[in-house]
Design a protein around this motif. Structure first.
Motif, PDB file in Angstrom:
ATOM      1  N   UNK A  27      46.093  37.394  43.188  1.00  0.00           N
ATOM      2  CA  UNK A  27      45.042  36.517  43.704  1.00  0.00           C
ATOM      3  C   UNK A  27      43.921  37.333  44.329  1.00  0.00           C
ATOM      4  N   UNK A  28      44.285  38.386  45.076  1.00  0.00           N
ATOM      5  CA  UNK A  28      43.270  39.220  45.712  1.00  0.00           C
ATOM      6  C   UNK A  28      42.390  39.897  44.669  1.00  0.00           C
ATOM      7  N   UNK A  29      42.992  40.491  43.645  1.00  0.00           N
ATOM      8  CA  UNK A  29      42.214  41.163  42.604  1.00  0.00           C
ATOM      9  C   UNK A  29      41.344  40.203  41.821  1.00  0.00           C
ATOM     10  N   UNK A  31      40.094  37.147  42.758  1.00  0.00           N
ATOM     11  CA  UNK A  31      38.973  36.598  43.516  1.00  0.00           C
ATOM     12  C   UNK A  31      37.995  37.677  43.954  1.00  0.00           C
ATOM     13  N   UNK A  32      38.483  38.885  44.194  1.00  0.00           N
ATOM     14  CA  UNK A  32      37.562  39.978  44.508  1.00  0.00           C
ATOM     15  C   UNK A  32      36.665  40.287  43.315  1.00  0.00           C
ATOM     16  N   UNK A  33      37.234  40.307  42.112  1.00  0.00           N
ATOM     17  CA  UNK A  33      36.449  40.558  40.900  1.00  0.00           C
ATOM     18  C   UNK A  33      35.409  39.467  40.684  1.00  0.00           C
ATOM     19  N   UNK A  34      35.824  38.213  40.847  1.00  0.00           N
ATOM     20  CA  UNK A  34      34.899  37.101  40.650  1.00  0.00           C
ATOM     21  C   UNK A  34      33.782  37.125  41.689  1.00  0.00           C
ATOM     22  N   UNK A  35      34.128  37.475  42.905  1.00  0.00           N
ATOM     23  CA  UNK A  35      33.120  37.516  43.967  1.00  0.00           C
ATOM     24  C   UNK A  35      32.104  38.631  43.718  1.00  0.00           C
ATOM     25  N   UNK A  36      32.582  39.813  43.329  1.00  0.00           N
ATOM     26  CA  UNK A  36      31.677  40.931  43.062  1.00  0.00           C
ATOM     27  C   UNK A  36      30.766  40.633  41.873  1.00  0.00           C
ATOM     28  N   UNK A  37      31.320  40.006  40.837  1.00  0.00           N
ATOM     29  CA  UNK A  37      30.507  39.629  39.668  1.00  0.00           C
ATOM     30  C   UNK A  37      29.434  38.617  40.077  1.00  0.00           C
ATOM     31  N   UNK A  38      29.820  37.653  40.917  1.00  0.00           N
ATOM     32  CA  UNK A  38      28.871  36.636  41.388  1.00  0.00           C
ATOM     33  C   UNK A  38      27.719  37.262  42.158  1.00  0.00           C
ATOM     34  N   UNK A  39      28.056  38.120  43.120  1.00  0.00           N
ATOM     35  CA  UNK A  39      27.027  38.747  43.947  1.00  0.00           C
ATOM     36  C   UNK A  39      26.137  39.656  43.107  1.00  0.00           C
ATOM     37  N   UNK A  40      26.749  40.496  42.269  1.00  0.00           N
ATOM     38  CA  UNK A  40      25.976  41.432  41.455  1.00  0.00           C
ATOM     39  C   UNK A  40      25.088  40.701  40.454  1.00  0.00           C
ATOM     40  N   UNK A  41      25.640  39.705  39.768  1.00  0.00           N
ATOM     41  CA  UNK A  41      24.869  38.968  38.760  1.00  0.00           C
ATOM     42  C   UNK A  41      23.681  38.245  39.353  1.00  0.00           C
ATOM     43  N   UNK A  42      23.912  37.535  40.454  1.00  0.00           N
ATOM     44  CA  UNK A  42      22.807  36.800  41.086  1.00  0.00           C
ATOM     45  C   UNK A  42      21.804  37.735  41.737  1.00  0.00           C
ATOM     46  N   UNK A  80      36.496  35.360  53.558  1.00  0.00           N
ATOM     47  CA  UNK A  80      37.558  34.979  54.505  1.00  0.00           C
ATOM     48  C   UNK A  80      38.885  34.824  53.783  1.00  0.00           C
ATOM     49  N   UNK A  81      38.864  34.230  52.583  1.00  0.00           N
ATOM     50  CA  UNK A  81      40.088  34.079  51.812  1.00  0.00           C
ATOM     51  C   UNK A  81      40.658  35.442  51.429  1.00  0.00           C
ATOM     52  N   UNK A  82      39.798  36.370  51.011  1.00  0.00           N
ATOM     53  CA  UNK A  82      40.245  37.719  50.659  1.00  0.00           C
ATOM     54  C   UNK A  82      40.842  38.432  51.872  1.00  0.00           C
TER      55      UNK A  82
END
Length: 312
Positions: A27-29, A31-42, A80-82
């Motif tokens: 779960x950590x890996x 959501x961390x991947x999805x979060x980094x992709x979201x921040x970087x892409x936007x 916070x979830x991470x």
């Protein structure tokens, strides 16, 4: 203002998705991947729009604001979830929970209103092309964004102040990965009638009205496109709004799906899992949707990456 409820409770427990220790690294890996992709892409969308003069138009101005809202939207819940997964702790303070709920309502509302403004922009561009540049001037664009911020700020402030009036009897376990408004109201042990009324009224007024505006805009857009004689003209007109229509469909369908399914099943765990779609997945996909079919964004990103390489 003293942020404290009537019972003096100081913390909540965010139960998240699973208590299985073997699933926590996965779960950590994920959501961390999805979060980094979201921040970087936007962030790339914002940098491309701000650095390229060809993209200094109303459509891309609103897109850059949407990307900023998406970064903030996911940043209210995922970090916070991470942290909770990594530290094996589920605690969130009362003040932290209220703050998270405030910013979640703020940026989710901002997403909704910006998508509505973008639909209005596409409506003017396709249905009234001769008056578009006159109507959508920089002053109006700035005013529209300012109004979306003001409405979102007032709505989130109202909901947070209403939450301060509620009492919680014991150490409350929230069956979610963030402090979601509806869950918080359900867990209160004081009278929640007024809170429910405000929440439903705001959902109808501040959620239904933008959706009606989007549907009306696209009904007019489709009608105008069908009136174009040439097939090439139809394709060109429709291609300018397919990306926005995809994002609108994804956001509203996932958001409505979450609340309709949770109302039908009454399962908090399934609601938490489904909430990932519009809180994490949709903001992550937005940059891909806008860039994959958009040649101007692709060219801007290539120019930006070329300039960065030269400076490096």
């Amino acid at each position: 203002m003293d942020i404290r409820n009537n019972t003096g409770i100081s913390k909540f427990l965010l139960l998240g998705f699973s208590e299985d220790p073997e699933l926590q690294p996965l779960l950590f890996g994920l959501f961390l991947s999805m979060y980094l992709i979201t921040v970087l892409g936007n962030l790339l969308i914002i940098l491309a729009v701000s650095s390229d003069s060809h993209l200094h138009t109303p459509m891309y101005f609103f897109l850059a604001n949407l990307s900023f809202a998406d970064i903030c939207f996911t940043s209210t819940t995922v970090p916070k979830m991470l942290w909770n997964i990594q530290t094996q702790r589920k605690v969130i303070t009362y003040e932290g929970c209220l703050s998270q709920m405030y910013f979640f309502i703020l940026f989710s509302g901002l997403d909704v209103y910006l998508l509505t403004v973008m639909a209005y922009d596409r409506f003017l561009a396709i249905c009234h092309p001769l008056h578009y540049t006159v109507i959508m001037n920089p002053q109006l664009c700035g005013l529209l964004v300012l109004v979306t911020w003001i409405i979102s700020l007032l709505h989130s402030l109202l909901e947070s102040l209403m939450m301060l009036q509620l009492s919680f009897c014991t150490e409350v376990e929230i069956p979610h990965f963030f402090c979601e408004l509806n869950q918080m109201i359900q867990l209160a042990c004081s009278d929640t009638f007024l809170n429910n009324m405000v929440m439903y009224f705001a959902a109808v007024l501040l959620g239904g009205a933008p959706l009606s505006g989007v549907l009306y805009s696209y009904a007019k857009i489709v009608s105008s496109i069908l009136g174009i004689s040439s097939a090439q003209g139809k394709y060109k007109a429709f291609s300018t709004c397919t990306s926005h229509l995809s994002v609108v469909s994804l956001f509203y369908c996932t958001g409505l799906g979450v609340y309709l399914s949770s109302a039908a099943t009454q399962s908090s765990h399934s609601s938490a899992v489904a909430s990932v779609m519009y809180t994490v997945v949709t903001p992550m996909l937005n940059p891909f949707i806008y860039s994959l079919r958009n040649k101007e964004i692709k060219r801007a990103l290539m120019r930006f990456s070329g300039m960065a390489a030269l400076k490096g």
